[in-house]
Structure formats: C-alpha cells, structure tokens
Design an enzyme around this catalytic site. Structure first.
Site, PDB file in Angstrom:
ATOM      1  N   TYR A  90       3.478  -5.837   4.628  1.00 47.03           N
ATOM      2  CA  TYR A  90       3.772  -5.846   3.200  1.00 47.03           C
ATOM      3  C   TYR A  90       5.249  -5.552   2.991  1.00 47.03           C
ATOM      4  O   TYR A  90       5.937  -5.004   3.861  1.00 47.03           O
ATOM      5  CB  TYR A  90       2.921  -4.817   2.448  1.00 47.03           C
ATOM      6  CG  TYR A  90       3.167  -3.383   2.843  1.00 47.03           C
ATOM      7  CD1 TYR A  90       4.105  -2.594   2.173  1.00 47.03           C
ATOM      8  CD2 TYR A  90       2.458  -2.794   3.896  1.00 47.03           C
ATOM      9  CE1 TYR A  90       4.333  -1.281   2.537  1.00 47.03           C
ATOM     10  CE2 TYR A  90       2.668  -1.483   4.263  1.00 47.03           C
ATOM     11  CZ  TYR A  90       3.606  -0.725   3.581  1.00 47.03           C
ATOM     12  OH  TYR A  90       3.826   0.579   3.941  1.00 47.03           O
ATOM     13  N   CYS A  91       5.741  -5.946   1.808  1.00 49.44           N
ATOM     14  CA  CYS A  91       7.108  -5.597   1.393  1.00 49.44           C
ATOM     15  C   CYS A  91       7.025  -5.012  -0.014  1.00 49.44           C
ATOM     16  O   CYS A  91       6.027  -4.364  -0.347  1.00 49.44           O
ATOM     17  CB  CYS A  91       8.048  -6.795   1.495  1.00 49.44           C
ATOM     18  SG  CYS A  91       7.568  -8.259   0.539  1.00 49.44           S
ATOM     19  N   TRP A  92       8.038  -5.204  -0.834  1.00 47.10           N
ATOM     20  CA  TRP A  92       8.035  -4.559  -2.152  1.00 47.10           C
ATOM     21  C   TRP A  92       7.007  -5.193  -3.086  1.00 47.10           C
ATOM     22  O   TRP A  92       6.154  -4.510  -3.658  1.00 47.10           O
ATOM     23  CB  TRP A  92       9.431  -4.626  -2.756  1.00 47.10           C
ATOM     24  CG  TRP A  92       9.519  -4.213  -4.197  1.00 47.10           C
ATOM     25  CD1 TRP A  92      10.047  -4.935  -5.222  1.00 47.10           C
ATOM     26  CD2 TRP A  92       9.076  -2.980  -4.792  1.00 47.10           C
ATOM     27  NE1 TRP A  92       9.952  -4.242  -6.414  1.00 47.10           N
ATOM     28  CE2 TRP A  92       9.361  -3.029  -6.167  1.00 47.10           C
ATOM     29  CE3 TRP A  92       8.455  -1.841  -4.275  1.00 47.10           C
ATOM     30  CZ2 TRP A  92       9.052  -2.005  -7.054  1.00 47.10           C
ATOM     31  CZ3 TRP A  92       8.146  -0.799  -5.152  1.00 47.10           C
ATOM     32  CH2 TRP A  92       8.441  -0.887  -6.515  1.00 47.10           C
TER      33      TRP A  92
END
Length: 350
Positions: free
Chosen positions: A93-95
């Site tokens: 995941y990222c932001w």
C-alpha cells in the site's frame, strides 16, 4: 496480475491467516504514520520522492513519470529481492493506493511474486480506524489505576501485561509519560500513529473480561485520547496506588533517568517554574542544575505535582476508590492482581 483488496477485506484476512503488510512509501512517510506491524520497502526514498514531486510541479506529469521510471528501473533488482525474502502472503500500500503501490504490485506480479494491493492505501485505513474504533466490542468493566506521580502506575501495567492481563498502556502507545517532562528519552507518537496503535490493541482486547489502564488526562503530550475511553475511565473501578515518598523518588529516577537528559529536564522545568512559589522554584532549579536530582524531585512532588493531583482527585465518581498502600511497585502489582481476583475476574491471555 495483482488483486486489489479493501481495508475491510484486509481486516477479515488478518483474522484467519498471517499477512505481511509492506508500506512502499518513503521512509519519512512510514515514520510519520503506518499500519502497525508493516515493513517499509520504499519505491522512492525521501530525496527521490522530493525530486519527482518538484518535476511534477515545475515541468509536468510526463517528466515526473519518466524520472520515476528511471529511478525505479535502477533499483528494481534490489527491490524484487527484498520481496522474495518475505515468506507467505503479502499486501502493499501507499498513501491513497495510487501510483507507487500500483507500480510495485505490477512489477512484482511480472516477476511472479504475488501481492495484493490495499485500495485507498493508508488514507483509507485511517478512515476505517476512526470510523470503527468506537464500535469495537470492548468489555463493560474496567479497572483504572490512579495515584500521585511516581507511584509506579505504568510499571504495574507493564508487569501485568507481561503476565497476560488485558492491559491498555496509553502512555506506551503515545510514547509519552503525560507530564511536562514526559517526552524526554522517548519517541513520541503523533495522533495518526497513536490512533492506529490504539485501534490494533483494542482489537486484541475485544473479548477480554475487563480492561486495566491508567487514569490519563484527555491529552497525553500532543495526542488526544478518544472520548469513549475517557468515559470508560470515569465509570471504571478506581484503584489508587500509594507508595512512600522515597520509593516514589526512586521510581521516578528509574523511569525518567534525569542524569542522562539533564539539559532537557532543565529546559522543561523552565516551562513550569513560574507556577511554583519563587524561592522554592529557585531552589528546585538549583538542585537540578547541580545534579542533585533526588532533592529536586522531592521538592517538585511536594510543591507542584502532589498539590496539583490532590486538586483534581474529585474525579472519582459513583463508587469509593480502592486504595492500595504498599512499599514497592512489585507489591502494588501483586495487590492489583489480588483485587482483580477478588472481583471474580480471571487472568486472560490478551
């Protein structure tokens, strides 16, 4: 091809099997806030992320993408190798579940490394935490440790937690002891990190017979404790710890280690010295400056912290508090365990 999963699906998966979460954002973003227990394998480090962001703003999207691709291509072998070393199921995941996590998941899929991608990223996770935390099925009963500064409340909680009791250590989650000196020597959490860690701990305590925690203020350093926990504090069984002054001073010396952080303590003391009668404040400052910490701590307790605590002791509500007068923190822990047993509570493995 990789599979997208929602935060809700992630929670369900975690109930049934071990899933390694990988935060592919930059190290500083990961430090600021992450899903507890995640690893950090960044697509871009902080400097690379700043460079790409500058290109995006000053030149355009295409230039930023081309530079990002060049950076990613150079580090691809090492990036893939790190994922190959992680056994079992993985999710990235990222932001916001955008370009970085999509790039990572796509590249790994091409290298025959299966990962899921969390839709909405950490932003969606934080929304889920805030929307869900208060709805967790927490125990109706709680036991709340009160007492003057230095009575070993946190030490008692840690001992109980090590023995398997359902403890909620709010100061531990906050990385702050709650006083003007509370941040010294610790890594204080921000609100986002605190909320995430609190949520994960409360999930572990959902089916406990009760919760034991300390009577904290609404604020612990810069973080804010949720209202439902403050309400639980006010309704809980109050256990007041009483220790001799010498033992309290010893406990404070052990917990706060002023000899290691003398300058920081002097700076913090200057923030409260104006609230203490001037001649006494000067004497306390002199003790601290000259390294006579035990004497300074005694005077701080007698002339500042004890009167302040006694002024707010009216927080006890419907029932009388259970008072525990002992000689040491170990005795205090034993006395608290006895209270829990007498109340018909069983020690849990929470």
């Amino acid at each position: 091809m990789f599979q997208d999963i929602t935060v809700e699906e992630l929670m369900e998966l975690q109930r049934n099997k071990k899933l390694t979460l990988i935060d592919v954002r930059s190290p500083s973003e990961y430090t600021d806030a992450t899903i507890p227990g995640s690893l950090n394998i960044p697509v871009f480090n902080d400097e690379e992320r700043a460079e790409i962001g500058t290109l995006y703003k000053q030149v355009g999207v295409d230039a930023a993408k081309e530079r990002g691709l060049a950076i990613m291509s150079a580090k691809l072998p090492a990036f893939v190798k790190q994922f190959k070393e992680i056994e079992g199921d993985k999710a990235v995941y990222c932001w916001r579940g955008g370009m970085r996590s999509r790039t990572a998941a796509t590249v790994l899929s091409l290298m025959d490394i299966h990962v899921s991608r969390i839709s909405g990223g950490i932003k969606a996770y934080r929304k889920y935490v805030l929307d869900t935390m208060e709805r967790l099925k927490l125990p109706d009963e709680s036991f709340v440790l009160h007492g003057l500064t230095g009575t070993g409340k946190t030490a008692v909680l840690k001992q109980l937690q090590e023995e398997g009791y359902p403890v909620l250590d709010l100061e531990g989650l906050a990385g702050h002891r709650g006083s003007i000196f509370g941040h010294i020597g610790l890594n204080a959490s921000n609100q986002k990190s605190f909320d995430a860690k609190l949520f994960e701990r409360l999930k572990q305590l959902e089916h406990a017979p009760y919760i034991v925690f300390e009577a904290e203020s609404k604020r612990i350093g810069k973080i804010v404790v949720p209202d439902f926990l403050m309400q639980m504090k006010e309704k809980g069984v109050a256990i007041v710890l009483e220790l001799p002054m010498e033992e309290r001073i010893r406990q404070i010396m052990e917990d706060y280690r002023p000899e290691e952080y003398q300058q920081q303590y002097l700076e913090a003391y200057r923030l409260i010295k104006g609230r203490i009668h001037t001649p006494i404040a000067a004497e306390i400052g002199k003790h601290l400056e000259e390294g006579r910490f035990a004497e300074g701590i005694r005077m701080l307790l007698e002339h500042y912290y004890d009167p302040k605590y006694n002024y707010t002791a009216s927080q006890y509500q419907d029932s009388e508090p259970v008072t525990v007068s002992v000689r040491s923190v170990n005795e205090a822990a034993d006395a608290v365990k006895e209270i829990l047993t007498k109340r018909g509570q069983l020690k849990t493995g929470a």
